[in-house]
Structure formats: C-alpha cells, structure tokens
Design a protein around this motif. Structure first.
Motif, PDB file in Angstrom:
ATOM      1  N   LEU A 220     -38.290 -90.984  74.260  1.00 17.04           N
ATOM      2  CA  LEU A 220     -39.096 -91.466  73.122  1.00 17.04           C
ATOM      3  C   LEU A 220     -40.593 -91.333  73.410  1.00 17.04           C
ATOM      4  N   LYS A 221     -41.004 -91.686  74.613  1.00 14.03           N
ATOM      5  CA  LYS A 221     -42.417 -91.553  74.977  1.00 14.03           C
ATOM      6  C   LYS A 221     -42.849 -90.094  74.916  1.00 14.03           C
ATOM      7  N   ALA A 222     -41.987 -89.213  75.471  1.00 15.19           N
ATOM      8  CA  ALA A 222     -42.328 -87.793  75.476  1.00 15.19           C
ATOM      9  C   ALA A 222     -42.412 -87.248  74.063  1.00 15.19           C
ATOM     10  N   LEU A 223     -41.474 -87.656  73.220  1.00 11.30           N
ATOM     11  CA  LEU A 223     -41.482 -87.178  71.840  1.00 11.30           C
ATOM     12  C   LEU A 223     -42.695 -87.719  71.078  1.00 11.30           C
ATOM     13  N   CYS A 224     -43.088 -88.947  71.370  1.00 13.72           N
ATOM     14  CA  CYS A 224     -44.289 -89.508  70.725  1.00 13.72           C
ATOM     15  C   CYS A 224     -45.529 -88.713  71.102  1.00 13.72           C
ATOM     16  N   SER A 225     -45.603 -88.280  72.342  1.00 15.46           N
ATOM     17  CA  SER A 225     -46.802 -87.602  72.827  1.00 15.46           C
ATOM     18  C   SER A 225     -46.819 -86.120  72.477  1.00 15.46           C
ATOM     19  N   TRP A 226     -45.676 -85.595  71.980  1.00 13.54           N
ATOM     20  CA  TRP A 226     -45.599 -84.164  71.663  1.00 13.54           C
ATOM     21  C   TRP A 226     -45.911 -83.948  70.185  1.00 13.54           C
ATOM     22  N   LYS A 227     -46.694 -82.911  69.926  1.00 12.08           N
ATOM     23  CA  LYS A 227     -47.085 -82.612  68.550  1.00 12.08           C
ATOM     24  C   LYS A 227     -46.520 -81.261  68.162  1.00 12.08           C
ATOM     25  N   PRO A 228     -45.720 -81.164  67.105  1.00 14.92           N
ATOM     26  CA  PRO A 228     -45.148 -79.884  66.689  1.00 14.92           C
ATOM     27  C   PRO A 228     -46.242 -78.907  66.260  1.00 14.92           C
ATOM     28  N   PRO A 229     -45.974 -77.619  66.345  1.00 18.00           N
ATOM     29  CA  PRO A 229     -46.938 -76.628  65.846  1.00 18.00           C
ATOM     30  C   PRO A 229     -47.219 -76.841  64.352  1.00 18.00           C
ATOM     31  N   GLU A 230     -48.412 -76.460  63.944  1.00  9.09           N
ATOM     32  CA  GLU A 230     -48.826 -76.702  62.565  1.00  9.09           C
ATOM     33  C   GLU A 230     -47.921 -76.006  61.561  1.00  9.09           C
ATOM     34  N   GLU A 231     -47.448 -74.800  61.931  1.00 13.41           N
ATOM     35  CA  GLU A 231     -46.661 -74.027  60.961  1.00 13.41           C
ATOM     36  C   GLU A 231     -45.227 -74.523  60.814  1.00 13.41           C
ATOM     37  N   GLU A 232     -44.757 -75.357  61.709  1.00 14.65           N
ATOM     38  CA  GLU A 232     -43.370 -75.831  61.667  1.00 14.65           C
ATOM     39  C   GLU A 232     -43.293 -77.173  60.928  1.00 14.65           C
ATOM     40  N   LYS A 233     -43.323 -77.104  59.617  1.00 13.98           N
ATOM     41  CA  LYS A 233     -43.251 -78.323  58.822  1.00 13.98           C
ATOM     42  C   LYS A 233     -41.884 -78.997  58.947  1.00 13.98           C
ATOM     43  N   ASP A 234     -40.814 -78.172  59.042  1.00 16.70           N
ATOM     44  CA  ASP A 234     -39.487 -78.753  59.181  1.00 16.70           C
ATOM     45  C   ASP A 234     -39.344 -79.515  60.493  1.00 16.70           C
ATOM     46  N   THR A 235     -39.987 -78.995  61.530  1.00 17.18           N
ATOM     47  CA  THR A 235     -39.914 -79.669  62.834  1.00 17.18           C
ATOM     48  C   THR A 235     -40.583 -81.035  62.767  1.00 17.18           C
ATOM     49  N   ARG A 236     -41.718 -81.090  62.059  1.00 17.73           N
ATOM     50  CA  ARG A 236     -42.392 -82.391  61.918  1.00 17.73           C
ATOM     51  C   ARG A 236     -41.508 -83.371  61.154  1.00 17.73           C
ATOM     52  N   ALA A 237     -40.818 -82.867  60.148  1.00 17.95           N
ATOM     53  CA  ALA A 237     -39.920 -83.745  59.389  1.00 17.95           C
ATOM     54  C   ALA A 237     -38.777 -84.240  60.263  1.00 17.95           C
ATOM     55  N   VAL A 238     -38.239 -83.342  61.101  1.00 19.12           N
ATOM     56  CA  VAL A 238     -37.168 -83.754  62.004  1.00 19.12           C
ATOM     57  C   VAL A 238     -37.663 -84.802  62.981  1.00 19.12           C
ATOM     58  N   GLN A 239     -38.890 -84.657  63.458  1.00 16.87           N
ATOM     59  CA  GLN A 239     -39.451 -85.633  64.397  1.00 16.87           C
ATOM     60  C   GLN A 239     -39.482 -87.029  63.761  1.00 16.87           C
ATOM     61  N   GLN A 240     -39.914 -87.097  62.508  1.00 17.86           N
ATOM     62  CA  GLN A 240     -39.940 -88.389  61.831  1.00 17.86           C
ATOM     63  C   GLN A 240     -38.527 -88.930  61.621  1.00 17.86           C
ATOM     64  N   LYS A 241     -37.590 -88.041  61.347  1.00 12.64           N
ATOM     65  CA  LYS A 241     -36.205 -88.490  61.159  1.00 12.64           C
ATOM     66  C   LYS A 241     -35.618 -89.026  62.460  1.00 12.64           C
TER      67      LYS A 241
END
Length: 1440
Positions: A220-241
């Motif tokens: 969880l800490k690692a995922l909080c500190s990791w930022k998806p690439p700007e072009e990967e909108k689906d990845t950002r959505a998965v992170q929030q899910k």
C-alpha cells in the motif's frame, strides 16, 4: 496437495507433446483451426459434431499452458477484430467461446486422471504458471501496477479461472497458498482482480494469510508513492479502485459490529484495525516529513483520499463509517504525544491553519466531514480529558474546523465556557489549560473566524460577575495559573494581561500587582519590556506597536492643536521607548508634501519642544530629500517575486472553487491566501482592526510596488469570481464566498488600508477606465464591505483636518462625486449594480437584514441620479399603473449581468422594482432635500449631463413637485414654501462656508434663480393676502442668519469663533446682495395705513453686521447701498413715501448708528444711485429731508476742514456730524484747524461731537493694529493725539474706555466689533504712553482718570492672561513689544496712584479696585491700599 504439484512440475513433456506445442505456437490457434474448417455457415445442430472433432484434436495436442495461451489469444483476436469482422465471424467465435470452458475442464480432468492427481491441483498449477508468466512479462522496473496489455491478459486468465471455479475445478485457497509461495510480495492489482472477479476475496486472504501484515502495508505504501504515467488513464482508474477495494474491506471488516462475532472474525477485525492504524501512522509520519522534504508528501496525498464516505461504497454502514472516522480522528489527535503544554504555549503561533501542513489540514478536514461541529468539539473535549494528546494536531484540528466550518464558533464558545466553569468549580488546571489554548488558537485565525484573544480575555475575566470573582480562592487560582504560564508565554499575551487585567477587588489588588510585576519582568527578559507596549494600549501582537502610537498621537495633535500629555510623559518617564521606538516610527523617511500636513506640523511642534535630538531631525530631513530625488518606483519593497506568484496561484484556485468547490474548501483556500497576504503586508498574529481608525488620504500616498500589485491582483480575483458565480446562480443562491473574502481583509489593517486607498483612487480618479465587469465586481465588493460595518474599522478622510470617523461605505461614497457627466455615469452604473445585488441577495431575508445588504449611500445616489438622467422616472407612481410593476429579483440581476443590456434599461427596471420603492419609506434610505441640494450644488454646469433648459426643468420639478409636497418626516417641506426657501438658503451658505474654492462653475446661479423665483412668489402671494403682511419673508431671512451666527459663536476658541463668525457674515452678505433689497424691510398695514418697520433690520445690523466690519465702524459700500435701496423701494408702497422714509431714518439714527455712519462714509458713492432710484420711484420728487441732511453735513464738514466758518451748524445729531467730519480727516493741518474751531468750551454739543469723533478715531487706530497697517496706524495715532490734546481736560473722553458705562459714547460702542472693543484698554495705554509729559500731567488731573487707568490696567492684564493681545505693536516712532506695553503700563499706574490725591476715589471704588487687583497684580493692590488710605477718603464720594 502442494507436494503433488511439486512432483508434477518435475515431469517433462514427451517429444510428441513438445512437437505439438511448437507446431501449435507456430501454426494456428484452436479457434482459427476450427474456423478454417468452416466452409459454409454453421448451423445450430452442428454443435455436437464440432465438439467431437475438437476433442479428437486436443487428444493429439495435450499442452494445457498452450491451451490457456490460445484461449487468451483468441480472446485478444476477438477483441481486436470485433469492430471489423463482427458480422462475418460472430457465429464462429460465439461457438468457440461457448466451448472453451468445457473443453479446458475436460482436458484438465483427463490429464489429472492420467497423472493420478486431483484436478484442482492440476488447475492451480496451470493457472499459477500462466499468472507468473503474465507478471514476469514486465519491461518497466519499479512499476507497481500491471501494464495495459498485462491487465488484459490477466483478465482473460481470471475469466477462464472463474469458469474453472464454477465447475469445481479450481480451489481459491490453494491458489493463494501457491501464489504466496511463488510471490513474497503479491501485487495489489492481482489481489484486486481476484477480489473483483469473485475468485478470491480480500476478506478470505485476511483470514487465511498469517503474513498479510508483512506485505499488505508495504505494498500500500509503495502504491501510494507510485504515480502512473500521464497517458495511462485506465491505470490511474485502477489505482483508485485498488485503494477503494482495500479501504472498503478493511473498514467494513474492522469496524462493522456483529452481535456475537466468532473468535476468527474478531481476530480478523482487529487485524484490519491494526492495518489501518499502520497506514495512518505512516501517513502522519509522512506529513511531518513533508514540512522539510517536499517530495515526502506525494504518497500521503493518495492515502488521504481513502477518508471519503463515498469511497467505501454501500458495503459499509453509516455506523461503521462513523466508528472508523472517530477512531482515526482519535488516533491522529493522540499520535506521538511528545509535545508538552509548555511547548504548545510557546509554539502555538506557528500552528495556525495558514502555516500548518496542507496534508495535515486536508486529513483533519476529511476526518471531520461526516460529524457535526458540536459533536466534534465534544469528542475533542473527551480526548483531551482522557488521553495524552499531540498538541500540534489538536490545535491544528481546531483551526481546520473553524476555518472550514465558521458556524462552529458558537459551539466553541460554549465549550470554552464549560471548561472555565469546570475549572473554577474544581480548581482543575487541565481544564484551564485546555480553555486558554483553544481560545488562543481560535483567535489566531483572525476576527473573521473567532473573536480576538484580548476581547475573549476581557469578556471572561474583566467583569465583577466573572468565574474568578466569586471568591478569593478562585482569584488566587487564576493568578497562580497566569503566573505559571509567564515563563512560556509569547509577549502579546502578557501585554493583554497587563493592559486588560482581570477584575480584582480593591482589597486583593496586591495579588494582581504581583502578577503584573512578574509579567513585566518576563517582557524585559524578552527584550520587549513595558516600554514597548505602546502609548495607547493597542495590543496587536505585532512588533511595531509604535506605528499605531504615532498615528494616534498625530490624530490627537490635529484635533487639539497640542502635543498630547501621553507623548510628553513618555518623553520623560519612558524615554527608552520614546527615543528608540516612537521617534524612529514618527521620523520614517517619506516624500514630504508641498503643504505641511498634520504629521509634519506634529514633528515641528516636538522639535520646538526640544523632544527630537537635532542629529536625528537632520538625518530625517536628509532622508526625505533623498527620497524626493528618486523615482517613484524606487519606493517599492525589496521583495522577490515568489509571494506574488504564490498569491496568483492561490487566487486562481480560489476562483475555480467559487464555482465548483465546497464552502469548506473555499474557507481553507482563503486562510492560505490570508497567510500569504500576512507575509506581504507584515501583520502580527492578532490585530484587532475593529478597534482602530484608518486614515484615508485623498491624495493617495505612495504605496510600495509590491503592495500595488497584490491589491490589483486581489480586486481582479474578486471581480472574476463575481462574474463566474453570476453565470450559474443569482446572488441569493450563491455561497458565502464573497463575505468570507472580505472578512479576510478586515483582519489586517495595513492590507485593508491599501485596498481602501486603491478603491478611492479607482472611484475618484480612474472611473472612466473601469469596464462594466470591473464595476460589477467592485459594486459587489462595496456591498460586502457595507455588510461588515459592525466588524470594520472606522475611516477618517484626509485632508482636510480629520473629521468625525465614519464607516467604510460612507467614506467610499464621498469618492463618487456626481459633478460631471462622466462621474454621473460611473456612479449610476456602480450604484445600480450594487443595489440590484443587495436586493437579490437579501430577497429572502427579514427587512432588517435586507438593509445590511443594500448600502444606503449608493441607494441615495440612485434616488438623485435616476430622475435626473431619466426624465421618465419623474412621473408619479399611480396604484396599479405600469410604473408600479413587480419584477422578480433573479430577472433584475440577469439584466445587470446581461452583456447586451445598457445601464438605462437596468436602471429603469430597478426604479420600477417594488423592493426599490419600498426602501424609500425607511428613514435611513430617504434622500432628504438638503442631501439633494448638496449633490446639485456640486454639479459643474459646463460638464453637466443636462443642458441649461433641461437643468432648469429638472430643478423646478425637484423643488416644486417632489420635495415641496413631500412630508417633512420623509425629508420634504410639507407644502411650506418658506421652509423650502430656508433649505435652499442654508444649502447655498453651507457650500460657500465649507467649500469656498469649489463654488466656481457650479450650479449655484441656478439655485439662486430658484430662490429668487420662490421669494418672488412668496412676496406676491403675501402682499395680495389680506391676513398677513410681508413680515414673514423678512423674518425668514433674518432668522436664518441669526441662527447660523449663534451656532458659530458657540465655538470653544474665542479667536476661531470670531473668525468663523466673520466668515459666516461675509458669506451671508454675498447671498444677501443676490436677493431683492426690498425683502429686508417690513411693510406693515394697520387700520388702512401702511408703515415701514425697520426693527428686524436694525436688530440684525446691531447684533451681527458690526462683527463683519473691516475696517471697524463701517459696513461695506455694497451692503450699505443694498439696505438703503431696500428702504427706498419699501417706502413707495406707503401712502406717503417721503414721510415714512424720514420716520424710518430717524429711528435708524437713534438705534442703528452703524448704518448711519456707513451711509455717511460712502455718501459720495451712494447719493447719485439713491437719487436716481428715488426719482424713478417717486416721479421726480426730491430726496426726503433726512437724506438731504446727510448732504448738508458733508458740506459743513468740508467747509470746516478748509478753515471756513463752522457756523451755521446743521441741525443734525452729534453722531451724524462726527461721522461727516470723520470722513474729511485726510489733511492733518485742515483737521487741526477744524478742531480749533470746534472748541469744547463752546458747549456740551461741541464736546459730544469731539468725543464721538475721538471714539471713531480710536476704532480706526485699533483696526490698523489688528490688520498691521503701519502708515494708517501712524495717521490714526496722530488724529487721536490731536483730539486728546483738545479733550484731555474734560472727563467725557474717559467714557470711551469704559464700555460698561452709559453715556455719549454708547452709540459708538454699538458699532464697534467685539474684537476691537476688547482692545480698548490696550488702546488707552498705547496712546497715552507715547504722549508728552505735559499732556500726561493734564490727563492725570482730569476727574475720574485714576479710576479709568486702574480699570484699564486690570483689563489689560486679563488680555495678556487670555492671550488676546496683538502680536506686535506698530508705533509712529518705534516698534514696541506687547510685554513692554504691559510693564510700562504698570509703571504708569503706580506713578498715577502715587501722585493722585486720596479724595480721587470713593471707599466703594477703592475696595472694588483692590479686590480686582489682588489676584492679578498684588503690587498695584498694595499701592492702592497704601497711598489711598481709607481715613482720608471723602465719604460723599461713595455716592458718585
């Protein structure tokens, strides 16, 4: 079973299987193979045949991994070709997908039978191998989530796995065990997909995985500190899910309460709580690191988002959410309680909302969002009472709560009251500490959030009914508590306690003094001793208490003309503060104005009093000169750009929040803006602006460039916010962003002062450059300034000399001067926008609150401007007519914001609005007639929006149709024309008295025309009326000036009162000359006979006009001619004009000597005019006898001056003869000849004439002294000397210097101004002391001389004590100083007393003179007692 899987992993594939694998990978997939066999479109009954063919094929190609891979590939191909070949291949692929699951299960069971292992073991091994292949196929190192392609393949795999699970061919628990064996740190996205596809829930993982703590928190800490690439909108959505899933499971499992939970469930619940606590601790640690490391807070922002009620979905109940948020808030408030109370007291100033970490305030806000303010404060109290707390977090939480929820203030006040009551009830120090820390923290957020600490302390402890005032024990408890705080307290709180100490009964005063002594010692240790506390008790908490001290001292100096006693005492008893703080603040270099202002005058007064060291004063002047030589731009602060950049970004964020943000987010952003503004404008932590007065300089003092940029940015931001919010909602449906925005300014005096100066400059000087959007935004800004009047400082407009302080709205109103067409258009547009906004804003409020949203000053501007600029608005309102239309407030506001609309249409709509018309019935919103006149008299005729004819029509409508019939209670005249005239006359006088320089070019001639029209109407109507005479008009005029003069005389200073009275009379005389002369003489009709009544005219001249005479004893020629023309014009209304004029002039000769003397003096100029007028009025009749007598007296005086015979003497009063002779005194030789011919021994008449002539000459002499005319003074002195030489042997001349005795000189006394009459004792000695010894001896032998000399000396002494003597005296030979006159007078009086016989005074006179001299000059009193002993006095003299 895991051992079976390990054994199976060692079995190699045979060559045939390997070949088939290789062939399959290089040739075709199952789906393509099946598809290639399709020649015709398959039918539904071909299914069994195809299934049998596929089974035969699989028996020859028996690799399960390849089979799974082919399933994925077919799925991918199906996905990619679905758009192009949907119609062609849909049947084939549908059949393939339908058979995939069953074929896979069949093959797994077949191979499991061959190998002798359970089918679930084989399926777990097969799925796990493929899962590991997908995870290992990652080209990016350090990536916390799968790539998009990995995610698709994983989805297909899990779909197949779900098919296996549905047919009982897969064990989720075994799958997780084997996955954990292969992967020590499972990927959270894999866990999420397992949970999402209902293969393996996170709850099951928490229950079965004993090592879940070791990997879940770190992941969880690692995922909080990791930022998806700007072009990967689906990845950002998965992170929030993923976050949402984890939060939902942990919160739901950890905080949902079951009635009888099993042991395992209870263990899992505790585990979830523990995991959440671990993440919260990590979050709080990260928040602390973010204060020093900018990058440390990136991960924390992600985890803060889980504290959202919507993130947990519907799986968590409302009670469970409340328990979770309550637990998290408690953990936050009690996290690492290392700070002690003393630390909190010392560092509290650094823990305000604006200075706190944004991560911390964001967390605290989210934790508090689901609770009410009262509930949060009760929980805070409970935590404080039961746990050790982190004081930084506690106080930051309170600040965050108050900033985001201003409505929490009453609840906090109640909490503080409870804490104090509990503290004094049980003498509990903990409750006292809590109350003080919480109150101080709230006060640090500014007056818009909570009351200042000084006000709170005074409210709680300043009264006799306070908690501590009930007993001595309570008092000792409070003072002991305050004493314990002293070593740790910041200086501003010590200053509050000293300057506003708690209430202490007199008998316990010593206890308070002990604390005060201790606090002062602590201030001295902090190098902020009591000397730095300021002179006027302004506890602002800022370092520069001397700045408000200087402003207060200058203000007092302006109002009193003296250096205040506080400043003088400080220069002696508080010299360190005076020299090191007060003077440097006073002598701050600046650009000095051309004309000395109050500050310069104050500095000069201190310099003359030797209170400013010479070197410091010289340095100040040099610095000011240096500033004058520099460019204006060099005055700016040496400040870098970042503050401006920070503010620009903050303003942009706030602008966006006004449309889309919540109230709490706006409040938080405003607090950040306030903190940044504090760094720019250098204000202290607590600045009680509501108790101060701001000076608003009309010239606009130089402001630092940085301040100008910030103020412009601030106003632009506000205007933009108004535009943005108006596009979506009308004012009554908007949030309270505007009022909160303005409240930020009210907490900072320097900032507010700069804003007000900028607004004044915009309205007064740059109005034409403002666009419609600017005017709209600034109008709303002014409305909210008006609404906050009760919390705003008072404003004093400078220059001129400071007037009474007024509210912000009233002062800004004076910047909107409606003098030109341009100014009128600016004012009407701004006022229309402001009033429309106020009406719409207060539509749903009670009437009293509605008035708070509508500035009365701007409303009155519209009452003046709309009828002036829109003639259709002058029509009266008829019930039910079209002018009485009712418009809704929303429509009214839309007309304001409509870009295609004009101010005329908006103003007309507003004028007809019912709410606008109803306001006119409220006294504070009524435009009184005097206010209308004040506005109209400021209009410049050459730049008016109306032409001359339009202006005449408008003014006549306003006077006769609007204000004449309007009731007096509503600001009108109640139908009384005389009252209307009175208002007009007063307005004209007020304008010329208050603003004499601004009269040129105004509408004054138009208003004078209206006055003349009304007076003529009054005169005609009253003459034609049988019931009354014209006395009413005459009384009206003279009563007006009498009231004005009497109010002027009431001034405190005699000298200023006399100057003001003279100014008033000169103004009145200018107005008098513009009115018909006949109005000043009353014509009475009695029993059919008309007569002249000059009583009012005589009274007016005797009481008032004599004070405006310059030189003394004479009216101006124009005023004299005006009064005489009035007499002549009024007399022709009588049946016998000549006879009535003679009677009136006889009355004037006896009772109005000033008009008589003035007529004689200016007769050479007036006689042709009067003769021509009389001839025109009376058809060529000669002048009346009394006026002809004036010509005869002039002829006699002229003949006498030439040395011709003095006889026959005209049969005229002595005063008329003396005045005539006074006019022919030009040649000194001729005047002496005339005096010789008028021998006083010739009779009483001659002596009276000479005494009156001497009195007139003495008046001339004193007038020349007052106005410092050397040549005229010498001439007047010679004339007085010549007359004294003739009269010195007679006692009559002494009456001139005895104003309290009646006699021949009483008539001249009636023409002498008070300023001249007061100097008669001065004239007595000034004239006598320069005479020859022989003349003085003759004077001393004159009867009554001693009594007169002593009386004049007493009055001369009083003149010196009152400071009413002339500054210098100009004599014919030399200049004599006033002090020398006094000393010479004393010597002369003592010599007269010594040489005068004892019989010169009666015993009564002697006793009275001794008592008068006893206090003023005991030496003269002793001389009177010694030289004039009582036994030698003549008893019969007592009766003289």
């Amino acid at each position: 079973m895991s051992s079976v899987i390990e054994m199976m992993s060692t079995i190699p594939c045979n060559s045939e299987m390997s070949a088939s694998c290789e062939w399959t990978s290089h040739k075709r997939t199952v789906s393509s193979l099946i598809g290639s066999r399709v020649v015709k479109r398959p039918k539904q009954d071909d299914g069994p045949r195809l299934q049998e063919a596929a089974i035969q094929l699989l028996e020859q190609h028996q690799d399960l991994s390849t089979l799974l891979r082919e399933v994925e590939t077919s799925a991918l191909c199906s996905t990619s070709s679905s758009q192009k070949k949907e119609e062609q291949h849909a049947p084939c692929e549908g059949i393939a997908v339908a058979f995939t699951g069953s074929l896979l299960v069949w093959e797994l069971r077949r191979q499991a039978t061959q190998l002798g292992v359970p089918v679930v073991v084989l399926s777990v091994k097969t799925v796990l191998e493929r899962l590991m292949e997908i995870e290992e196929d990652d080209e990016e190192k350090g990536r916390e989530l799968l790539t998009p392609s990995q995610r698709v393949r994983l989805g297909v795999l899990l779909k197949s796995s779900k098919d296996l699970l549905s047919q009982g061919a897969l064990s989720p628990k075994l799958l997780w065990q084997e996955y954990r064996r292969e992967q020590r740190q499972p990927k959270l996205e894999v866990v999420y997909h397992l949970h999402y596809h209902s293969i393996l829930s996170l709850q099951m993982i928490l229950q079965s995985d004993d090592g879940v703590r070791s990997w879940l928190v770190s992941q969880l800490k690692a995922l909080c500190s990791w930022k998806p690439p700007e072009e990967e909108k689906d990845t950002r959505a998965v992170q929030q899910k993923v976050f949402s899933m984890v939060a939902e499971v942990l919160v739901g499992t950890g905080f949902e309460q079951n009635q009888e939970p099993a042991a395992s469930d209870k263990k899992t619940s505790l585990l979830c709580c523990s995991l959440l606590d671990d993440m919260l601790c990590w979050l709080l640690d990260t928040v602390n690191q973010s204060l020093t490391q900018t990058s440390a807070g990136v991960g924390a922002e992600q985890w803060i988002q889980i504290f959202d009620t919507s993130l947990c979905g519907v799986s968590v109940s409302a009670d469970g959410l409340q328990r979770f948020f309550t637990h998290s808030l408690t953990q936050t408030l009690t996290y690492k309680p290392r700070l002690t109370v003393s630390d909190a007291i010392t560092q509290q100033n650094e823990w305000t909302f604006g200075k706190a970490s944004g991560l911390l305030t964001s967390l605290l806000r989210k934790l508090a969002v689901i609770f009410s303010e009262e509930l949060l404060l009760r929980h805070l109290q409970q935590v404080l009472e039961t746990s050790e707390v982190n004081w930084k977090h506690v106080l930051c939480f309170l600040s965050t709560l108050l900033v985001y929820s201003p409505q929490a203030q009453p609840s906090l006040t109640e909490l503080l009251s409870r804490l104090l009551a509990s503290a004094f009830e049980g003498y509990d120090l903990e409750n006292m500490i809590m109350a003080f820390l919480l109150a101080r923290q709230a006060a640090l957020e500014g007056p818009s959030v909570f009351t200042s600490y000084s006000d709170w302390f005074k409210m709680c402890f300043g009264g006799s009914n306070s908690c501590h005032a009930t007993s001595k024990k309570s008092l000792v408890f409070l003072l002991k508590f305050l004493s314990d705080l002293v070593p740790f307290e910041p200086s501003q709180y010590l200053k509050v306690h000293i300057l506003h100490p708690p209430y202490v009964p007199m008998k316990h005063r010593s206890l308070l003094m002990e604390y005060v002594s201790l606090a002062k010692t602590r201030l001295a240790d902090l190098k902020e001793s009591v000397e730095d506390m300021g002179l006027y008790e302004d506890v602002s908490g800022a370092d520069g208490a001397s700045v408000p001290d200087v402003e207060k001292a200058v203000s007092l100096f302006e109002s009193t003309g003296r250096i205040s006693a506080t400043v003088m005492e400080a220069s002696i008893f508080r010299r360190p503060y005076f020299l090191t703080r007060f003077l440097p603040a006073l002598l701050t270099p600046r650009l000095l104005p051309v004309k000395a202002d109050a500050r310069m005058t104050f500095i000069e007064a201190l310099k003359k009093a030797d209170k400013i060291p010479a070197a410091q004063y010289s340095s100040y002047l040099e610095s000011c000169q240096g500033l004058r030589q520099q460019d204006r731009s060099t005055v700016c602060l040496d400040t870098t750009q970042p503050p401006v950049d920070v503010l620009r970004a903050q303003f942009q964020t706030f602008t966006a929040l006004t449309v889309d943000g919540s109230d709490g987010e706006m409040s938080a952003q405003l607090s950040r803006i306030a903190h940044t503004l504090s760094t720019v404008f250098s204000v202290g932590p607590e600045e009680p602006v509501e108790q101060t007065v701001i000076r608003l300089h009309q010239e606009g003092p130089l402001s630092p460039e940085l301040h100008v940029k910030v103020i412009n940015m601030l106003l632009r931001c506000f205007c933009q916010c108004v535009l943005d919010t108006s596009l979506t909602n009308p004012p009554n449906k908007q949030s309270t962003w505007a009022s909160r925005f303005v409240s930020v300014l009210l907490g900072k005096k320097q900032l507010l002062s700069s804003v007000l100066h900028r607004l004044w400059d915009l309205f007064h000087n740059q109005g034409s450059s403002l666009s419609a959007s600017h005017l709209l935004g600034l109008a709303v800004f002014v409305v909210h300034l008006h609404s906050s009047t009760s919390h705003s400082p008072l404003i004093v407009l400078m220059p001129p000399a400071p007037l009474q302080a007024a509210a912000v709205g009233e002062v800004l109103h004076s910047a909107l001067v409606c003098s030109t067409r341009t100014n009128m258009l600016l004012c009407v547009q701004l006022s229309v926008a402001a009033v429309c906004y106020g009406i719409c804003k207060g539509e749903s409020l009670p009437q009293q609150q509605q008035q708070e949203t509508i500035p009365s000053t701007l409303y009155k501007k519209l009452l003046y401007l709309i009828p002036r600029l829109l003639p259709e608005a002058r029509a009266p309102f008829s019930p039910g007519g079209s002018l009485n239309e009712h418009h809704d407030a929303d429509g009214l506001w839309s007309s304001v914001t409509d870009p295609s609309g004009t101010w005329r249409t908006t103003a007309w709509s507003l004028w007809r609005h019912s709410a606008f018309q109803q306001l006119q019935h409220i006294p504070g919103y009524q435009l009184l007639f005097c206010d209308w006149l004040d506005n109209e008299l400021r209009v410049q005729r050459s730049e008016d929006a109306l032409c001359d004819s339009e202006r005449q029509e408008y003014q006549q409508w306003a006077c006769l149709e609007l204000y004449l019939p309007r009731p007096e209670q509503q600001g009108g005249c109640g139908g009384d024309t005389k009252l209307l005239c009175s208002h007009l006359l007063k307005a004209v006088m007020n304008q010329q008295l208050c603003e004499p320089s601004s009269v040129t070019g105004t509408c004054l001639p138009d208003i004078l025309s209206r006055i003349q029209e009304l007076l003529y109407e009054l005169e005609v109507t009253e003459l034609s009326s049988c019931r009354r005479s014209r006395a009413d008009v005459c009384d009206l005029l003279f009563d007006l000036v009498s009231q004005r003069c009497s109010s002027t005389v009431d001034s405190a200073s005699l000298h200023s009162a006399e100057l003001s009275l003279q100014h008033t009379l000169h103004t009145w005389n200018r107005l008098l000359l513009a009115l018909p002369s006949a109005l000043f003489v009353t014509v009475k009709a009695d029993r059919g006979r008309t007569t002249l009544d000059c009583n009012k005219l005589i009274e007016h001249i005797n009481q008032h006009q004599r004070e405006a005479c310059s030189p003394a004893s004479s009216l101006s020629p124009r005023v004299t001619a005006h009064f005489l023309r009035g007499l002549l014009c009024a007399s022709v209304r009588c049946r016998s004009p000549g006879e009535e004029l003679n009677k009136a002039w006889c009355q004037i000769s006896l009772h109005c000597p000033l008009l008589l003397i003035s007529t004689v003096r200016w007769w050479q100029r007036l006689s042709p005019v009067l003769m021509s007028l009389w001839t025109r009025l009376c058809d060529g009749e000669p002048l009346p006898e009394q006026l002809q007598l004036i010509s005869s007296c002039h002829h006699w005086a002229s003949r006498l001056e030439k040395g011709l015979s003095a006889f026959p003497v005209p049969a005229a009063p002595a005063l008329l003869l003396a005045a005539s002779l006074h006019c022919h005194k030009g040649a000194s030789e001729g005047f002496r000849v005339a005096l010789t011919m008028l021998n006083p021994e010739g009779g009483v008449e001659c002596r009276q004439l000479l005494v009156l002539l001497l009195s007139l000459c003495v008046n001339d002499y004193l007038s020349t002294l007052l106005y410092s005319k050397e040549k005229t003074t010498a001439e007047a002195w010679r004339l007085c000397t010549d007359l004294l030489t003739v009269l010195v042997d007679y006692a009559d001349w002494l009456l001139i210097f005895k104003s309290d005795e009646r006699g021949v000189c009483q008539l001249v006394t009636m023409v002498t101004p008070d300023a001249v009459a007061r100097l008669m004792p001065w004239a007595f000695y000034s004239l006598l002391l320069q005479q020859s010894r022989d003349l003085l001896q003759r004077a001393m032998r004159c009867p009554g001389f001693l009594h007169t000399a002593v009386l004049c000396y007493i009055k001369l002494m009083q003149l010196f004590l009152d400071g009413h003597v002339p500054t210098s005296t100009t004599e014919p030979e030399q200049k004599v100083e006033p002090s020398q006159i006094l000393s010479n007078s004393k010597e002369f009086v003592l010599r007269v007393i010594a040489q005068t016989p004892a019989t010169a005074l009666s015993s009564g006179q002697l006793r009275k003179l001794e008592s008068q001299c006893a206090d003023l000059d005991p030496e003269v009193a002793a001389a009177l007692s010694v030289h004039l002993s009582p036994h030698s006095l003549s008893p019969e003299m007592d009766f003289i």
